[in-house]
Design a protein around this motif. Structure first.
Motif, PDB file in Angstrom:
ATOM      1  N   ALA A 107      -6.872   5.433   4.396  1.00 19.97           N
ATOM      2  CA  ALA A 107      -7.989   4.748   5.145  1.00 19.97           C
ATOM      3  C   ALA A 107      -8.779   3.877   4.418  1.00 19.97           C
ATOM      4  O   ALA A 107      -9.275   3.036   4.444  1.00 19.97           O
ATOM      5  N   GLU A 108      -9.417   4.737   3.293  1.00 23.90           N
ATOM      6  CA  GLU A 108     -10.530   4.153   2.456  1.00 23.90           C
ATOM      7  C   GLU A 108      -9.948   3.130   1.714  1.00 23.90           C
ATOM      8  O   GLU A 108     -10.816   2.167   1.302  1.00 23.90           O
ATOM      9  N   ALA A 109      -8.889   3.127   1.269  1.00 25.89           N
ATOM     10  CA  ALA A 109      -8.219   1.887   0.334  1.00 25.89           C
ATOM     11  C   ALA A 109      -8.219   0.299   1.091  1.00 25.89           C
ATOM     12  O   ALA A 109      -8.599  -0.316   0.485  1.00 25.89           O
ATOM     13  N   ILE A 110      -8.119   0.511   2.352  1.00 25.24           N
ATOM     14  CA  ILE A 110      -8.444  -0.601   3.182  1.00 25.24           C
ATOM     15  C   ILE A 110      -9.571  -1.067   2.911  1.00 25.24           C
ATOM     16  O   ILE A 110      -9.941  -2.317   2.657  1.00 25.24           O
ATOM     17  N   GLY A 111     -10.734  -0.339   2.994  1.00 26.12           N
ATOM     18  CA  GLY A 111     -12.070  -0.721   3.123  1.00 26.12           C
ATOM     19  C   GLY A 111     -12.553  -1.122   1.766  1.00 26.12           C
ATOM     20  O   GLY A 111     -13.171  -2.005   1.424  1.00 26.12           O
ATOM     21  N   LYS A 112     -11.738  -0.621   0.678  1.00 19.35           N
ATOM     22  CA  LYS A 112     -11.900  -1.120  -0.879  1.00 19.35           C
ATOM     23  C   LYS A 112     -11.150  -2.155  -1.047  1.00 19.35           C
ATOM     24  O   LYS A 112     -11.563  -2.857  -2.243  1.00 19.35           O
ATOM     25  N   GLY A 113     -10.273  -2.744  -0.272  1.00 18.70           N
ATOM     26  CA  GLY A 113      -9.662  -4.031  -0.670  1.00 18.70           C
ATOM     27  C   GLY A 113      -8.460  -3.475  -1.707  1.00 18.70           C
ATOM     28  O   GLY A 113      -7.820  -4.555  -2.207  1.00 18.70           O
ATOM     29  N   THR A 114      -8.110  -2.357  -1.905  1.00 19.25           N
ATOM     30  CA  THR A 114      -6.847  -1.986  -2.889  1.00 19.25           C
ATOM     31  C   THR A 114      -5.742  -2.431  -2.010  1.00 19.25           C
ATOM     32  O   THR A 114      -5.315  -2.306  -0.789  1.00 19.25           O
ATOM     33  N   PRO A 115      -4.689  -3.192  -2.746  1.00 20.69           N
ATOM     34  CA  PRO A 115      -3.283  -3.566  -2.154  1.00 20.69           C
ATOM     35  C   PRO A 115      -2.665  -2.305  -1.563  1.00 20.69           C
ATOM     36  O   PRO A 115      -2.728  -1.088  -2.202  1.00 20.69           O
ATOM     37  N   VAL A 116      -1.972  -2.258  -0.230  1.00 18.42           N
ATOM     38  CA  VAL A 116      -1.559  -1.003   0.331  1.00 18.42           C
ATOM     39  C   VAL A 116      -0.210  -1.728   0.857  1.00 18.42           C
ATOM     40  O   VAL A 116      -0.226  -2.724   1.727  1.00 18.42           O
ATOM     41  N   VAL A 117       0.764  -0.584   0.513  1.00 12.57           N
ATOM     42  CA  VAL A 117       2.167  -0.821   1.291  1.00 12.57           C
ATOM     43  C   VAL A 117       2.226   0.372   1.809  1.00 12.57           C
ATOM     44  O   VAL A 117       2.296   1.445   1.369  1.00 12.57           O
ATOM     45  N   THR A 118       3.245   0.134   3.078  1.00 11.70           N
ATOM     46  CA  THR A 118       3.522   1.280   3.690  1.00 11.70           C
ATOM     47  C   THR A 118       4.937   1.312   4.115  1.00 11.70           C
ATOM     48  O   THR A 118       5.516   0.125   4.654  1.00 11.70           O
ATOM     49  N   MET A 119       5.826   2.295   3.964  1.00 11.56           N
ATOM     50  CA  MET A 119       7.089   2.146   4.866  1.00 11.56           C
ATOM     51  C   MET A 119       7.151   3.413   5.843  1.00 11.56           C
ATOM     52  O   MET A 119       7.325   4.436   5.304  1.00 11.56           O
TER      53      MET A 119
END
Length: 183
Positions: A107-119
């Protein structure tokens, strides 16, 4: 000079988590420094392997939040892969319910703008629940690359203990793509 990028691999308790050592090795062969985070149930499932996984990554395996004032034991993330992401993890993450370490980091990564991939990894019965589609839409809207269906994991029937195939290489390929496009 080679620069190693840091990947946070965050795993829920679904049968593909038992392949995590091979996934870590594959990510490392692609130049990633991997930090492994787990949901509490995934940590329980892998409890006999946690020391070996920590040795493989060179970092402590985490499934709990650190105490206030304790130093962060992981380097900053360049990307996150949340997989396998169970029905519960996907919904908690989209709703911002961060009582579990892996979900909170994602959740925090979204706010930091870190690229996130989920499967995601859910059977067809759970994937048919209306909240699941809503949660996936929220995550996509937040910039998360969701690999489900033809582009990732295809849910199978309810009941089997493990999916016939969880496409880990597809997930790592997506992480490589989102980080090369972000560079």
């Amino acid at each position: 000079m080679t620069t190693t990028k840091t990947l946070y691999l965050l795993c829920s308790a679904a049968p593909p988590v038992f392949d995590v050592a091979h996934v870590i090795e594959d990510a490392q062969s692609r130049g990633w420094d991997v930090c492994l985070g787990l949901t509490p149930t995934a940590a329980h499932w892998l409890s006999g392997n946690l020391d070996g996984l920590a040795a493989l990554t060179g970092h402590p395996v985490r499934w709990q939040y650190k105490l206030p004032g304790e130093p962060d034991v992981w380097p900053a993330a360049d990307a996150l892969l949340v997989a396998p992401a169970t029905f519960n993890t996907v919904n908690a993450w989209a709703l911002g319910l961060t009582d579990r370490f892996a979900v909170g980091v994602a959740a925090e990564a979204i706010g930091k703008g870190t690229p996130v991939v989920t499967m995601p990894c859910a059977n067809a019965a759970l994937a048919a629940h209306p909240q699941f589609d809503q949660s996936l839409a929220v995550l996509r809207g937040a910039g998360v690359s969701v690999l489900l269906g033809e582009d990732g994991f295809t849910p199978g029937p309810a009941g089997p203990d493990s999916p016939a195939h969880f496409p880990w290489p597809v997930a790592l390929d997506a992480v490589d793509r989102v980080t090369s496009s972000a560079a």
